[in-house]
Design an enzyme around this catalytic site. Structure first.
Site, PDB file in Angstrom:
ATOM      1  N   ILE A   1      -2.376  11.869  14.451  1.00  0.00           N
ATOM      2  CA  ILE A   1      -1.710  12.765  13.513  1.00  0.00           C
ATOM      3  C   ILE A   1      -2.794  13.528  12.767  1.00  0.00           C
ATOM      4  O   ILE A   1      -3.618  12.932  12.069  1.00  0.00           O
ATOM      5  CB  ILE A   1      -0.772  12.003  12.548  1.00  0.00           C
ATOM      6  CG1 ILE A   1      -0.158  12.947  11.527  1.00  0.00           C
ATOM      7  CG2 ILE A   1      -1.471  10.822  11.889  1.00  0.00           C
ATOM      8  CD1 ILE A   1       0.915  13.845  12.076  1.00  0.00           C
TER       9      ILE A   1
ATOM     10  N   PRO B   1     -10.835  19.909   5.615  1.00  0.00           N
ATOM     11  CA  PRO B   1     -11.937  19.851   4.650  1.00  0.00           C
ATOM     12  C   PRO B   1     -11.505  20.171   3.220  1.00  0.00           C
ATOM     13  O   PRO B   1     -12.072  19.646   2.266  1.00  0.00           O
ATOM     14  CB  PRO B   1     -12.922  20.897   5.188  1.00  0.00           C
ATOM     15  CG  PRO B   1     -12.686  20.902   6.671  1.00  0.00           C
ATOM     16  CD  PRO B   1     -11.202  20.694   6.824  1.00  0.00           C
ATOM     17  N   GLY B   2     -10.485  21.016   3.073  1.00  0.00           N
ATOM     18  CA  GLY B   2     -10.036  21.390   1.730  1.00  0.00           C
ATOM     19  C   GLY B   2      -8.628  20.961   1.398  1.00  0.00           C
ATOM     20  O   GLY B   2      -8.063  21.403   0.391  1.00  0.00           O
ATOM     21  N   ALA B   3      -8.028  20.107   2.215  1.00  0.00           N
ATOM     22  CA  ALA B   3      -6.638  19.689   1.971  1.00  0.00           C
ATOM     23  C   ALA B   3      -6.420  18.287   2.516  1.00  0.00           C
ATOM     24  O   ALA B   3      -6.546  18.056   3.716  1.00  0.00           O
ATOM     25  CB  ALA B   3      -5.656  20.659   2.629  1.00  0.00           C
ATOM     26  N   GLY B   4      -6.110  17.359   1.610  1.00  0.00           N
ATOM     27  CA  GLY B   4      -5.819  15.985   2.016  1.00  0.00           C
ATOM     28  C   GLY B   4      -4.403  15.627   1.644  1.00  0.00           C
ATOM     29  O   GLY B   4      -3.459  15.902   2.373  1.00  0.00           O
TER      30      GLY B   4
ATOM     31  N   GLU C   1       4.245   4.823   7.459  1.00  0.00           N
ATOM     32  CA  GLU C   1       2.789   4.733   7.505  1.00  0.00           C
ATOM     33  C   GLU C   1       2.263   3.837   6.387  1.00  0.00           C
ATOM     34  O   GLU C   1       1.395   2.986   6.596  1.00  0.00           O
ATOM     35  CB  GLU C   1       2.173   6.131   7.379  1.00  0.00           C
ATOM     36  CG  GLU C   1       0.660   6.128   7.384  1.00  0.00           C
ATOM     37  CD  GLU C   1       0.065   7.522   7.387  1.00  0.00           C
ATOM     38  OE1 GLU C   1      -1.137   7.650   7.060  1.00  0.00           O
ATOM     39  OE2 GLU C   1       0.785   8.486   7.711  1.00  0.00           O
TER      40      GLU C   1
ATOM     41  N   GLN D   1     -15.410 -26.923  -8.004  1.00  0.00           N
ATOM     42  CA  GLN D   1     -14.167 -26.522  -8.659  1.00  0.00           C
ATOM     43  C   GLN D   1     -14.057 -25.012  -8.856  1.00  0.00           C
ATOM     44  O   GLN D   1     -12.985 -24.430  -8.641  1.00  0.00           O
ATOM     45  CB  GLN D   1     -14.036 -27.221 -10.022  1.00  0.00           C
ATOM     46  CG  GLN D   1     -12.685 -26.964 -10.687  1.00  0.00           C
ATOM     47  CD  GLN D   1     -12.595 -27.596 -12.054  1.00  0.00           C
ATOM     48  OE1 GLN D   1     -13.286 -27.167 -12.973  1.00  0.00           O
ATOM     49  NE2 GLN D   1     -11.767 -28.622 -12.206  1.00  0.00           N
TER      50      GLN D   1
ATOM     51  N   GLY E   1     -25.760 -15.204   0.761  1.00  0.00           N
ATOM     52  CA  GLY E   1     -26.593 -14.246   1.483  1.00  0.00           C
ATOM     53  C   GLY E   1     -26.124 -13.990   2.904  1.00  0.00           C
ATOM     54  O   GLY E   1     -26.311 -12.896   3.451  1.00  0.00           O
TER      55      GLY E   1
END
Length: 496
Positions: free
Chosen positions: A125, A130-133, A243, A280, A341
């Site tokens: 889909i 780049p300028g619209a989400g 979705e 604990q 770690g």
């Protein structure tokens, strides 16, 4: 508690699916992550096993099962220690394929759905640019009808399955002047002339195929239009609930697996002469996480039941997505901490799960968007109704100014003349009403008026369809009036 939602048949399906994933997927996940690619053969194997298209009609190769089979499927693919793997298959089955099923012509359904359910066609889909989400109305990719085909130009980014995939459900502007009403959905062959893709490097979801797309005079057959031209925005609004619900299931399922993975490590890792699951502070942290995961899971399953029963649960689905994605970030952070770690080492899957979880609060509608949707429904009592398009020409609360204009002009002519001038200011657009003559005349001119009304287009829509009384809007601050208040007092007549 789980048995309340899952029958014996669901659990038998789960057992079969888990066996398949353990044999065909889990041993290969690390390799797929390293190669940044999932081989298409795995989708074909899943199709051959009947794991795809679970709720799709049988005539298109599906099984016509209830939604909880999809829930089981989503849970199990989300426990493979790879958010990218889960995302790829979920995008096909729940985030792109359904648009063909719901809005495609008989020709398009017959052409593509059997391949999707067989695992032979990988779909995506393509919404984000780049300028619209989240602001789908600001889509800039254009599709111009020329005879028997559309000519498509523009670009997309962050598109899953867009590099190795086969078919794009592409959101385009077929009318650049109509706002939401100018958005349409086109099926575009990924390998069509003029379509190019650049694979993106991501923080997580490494196995997932994500790319930016460019369309350079791409010819798309006219019959590849999904549904009606100009109705794409409404189709998207209808599809987003599924979705988000699937995203919520992926969220809690990944949390469950991460905690199980951490518990196994904690039962083996020793410090100060005992395994660390005996300390604990860590035990209580596990207890808290387990409680929050279970609470979230049960709420999401409740939302799944609403979806299965045919409810258009916008608020609940938004809450589910918000809760599950935010919780996933928290759980992965804490689980990595349990490993010390070693959690920072790539050889331990918790490092990957930590990276993969971060996209959950962004994709499919960010947490900020979810909160705004929920706030509107809780604070302002905004309601959303299931509709793939405006019904019978009535204002459904999402219409553009161009769509509203004819209805308002009709109402204004029958209303008593204002005796003055009035302008509605929506920010980037205006409506000017000249009521000095025998009839109220309306245009979209930006002219000085005796009375200026600042209002959002959303609230103007509500006034048009009777959901919001103009006087109540003034009292609540949704209408900001400047100038001649005598003119403003006559607003009610325009909305009757």
């Amino acid at each position: 508690m789980t048995n309340y939602y899952f029958s014996e048949e669901h659990e038998l399906f789960r057992s079969s699916l888990k066996d398949f994933l353990k044999k065909e997927v889990l041993p290969n996940i690390d390799q797929w992550e390293d190669k940044r690619q999932i081989p298409k053969e795995i989708w074909k194997k899943m199709g051959d096993m009947g794991f795809l298209g679970l709720s799709y009609p049988e005539k298109y190769g599906g099984l016509g099962l209830d939604f909880f089979y999809d829930v089981v499927f989503t849970e199990e693919v989300s426990k493979m220690y790879s958010g990218g793997f889960a995302a790829n298959v979920s995008v096909v089955q729940y985030m792109s394929g359904p648009y063909i099923l719901k809005h495609g012509s008989a020709y398009l359904k017959e052409k593509y759905l059997p391949g999707i359910t067989a695992g032979e066609i990988i779909t995506s889909i393509a919404i984000t640019e780049p300028g619209a989400g989240s602001d789908a109305a600001n889509i800039q990719t254009k599709a111009r009808l020329q005879g028997d085909h559309y000519l498509v130009n523009g670009s997309k980014t962050f598109i899953t399955n867009a590099f190795y995939g086969d078919l794009l459900i592409c959101v385009v502007k077929t009318n650049t002047e109509a706002g939401n009403a100018g958005v349409s959905l086109l099926l575009i062959d990924r390998n069509a002339e003029g379509v190019s893709a650049n694979k993106l490097k991501k923080l997580g979801w490494h196995a997932s195929d994500t790319a930016e797309l460019a369309f350079d005079n791409v010819k798309v057959p006219k019959e590849n239009l999904l549904g009606e031209e100009g109705k794409g925005f409404y189709y998207l609004m209808g599809g987003l609930q599924l979705e988000r619900l699937v995203g919520a299931v992926m969220g809690y399922a990944a949390c469950e697996e991460a905690l199980n993975y951490a518990l196994k490590y904690m039962s083996e890792r020793k410090a100060f002469g005992r395994t660390i699951n005996k300390f604990q502070v860590l035990r209580h942290r596990v207890a808290q996480l387990a409680t929050e995961i279970e609470a979230c899971k049960q709420f999401v399953l409740h939302c799944c039941r609403m979806n299965n029963d045919g409810h258009y649960a916008v608020k609940e689905s938004s809450m589910a997505k918000l809760l599950a994605s935010e919780l996933s970030d928290k759980v992965m952070y804490q689980c990595l901490q349990f490993f010390g770690g070693y959690g920072y080492m790539e050889e331990y899957k918790v490092a990957r799960m930590f990276r993969d979880s971060r996209i959950g609060t962004i994709g499919g509608g960010s947490s900020e968007i979810m909160r705004e949707i929920i706030a509107k429904m809780v604070i302002e009592e905004v309601s959303y109704k299931a509709s793939s398009k405006p019904s019978n020409g009535k204002n459904n609360g999402n219409l553009s100014l161009n769509e509203i204009l004819p209805t308002l002009q009709s109402k204004a002519k029958t209303a008593k003349p204002l005796g003055s001038t009035l302008k509605f200011n929506f920010g980037d657009q205006q409506l000017y009403i000249d009521g000095q003559g025998a009839l109220n005349q309306i245009s979209m001119e930006d002219k000085e008026a005796a009375c200026l009304v600042n209002v959002s287009l959303v609230d103007f829509n509500k006034m048009m369809n009777g959901e919001l009384n103009p006087m109540n809007a003034v009292m609540s601050g949704k209408l900001d009036i400047k100038g001649d208040m005598n003119v403003a007092m006559k607003l009610q007549s325009l909305f009757n």
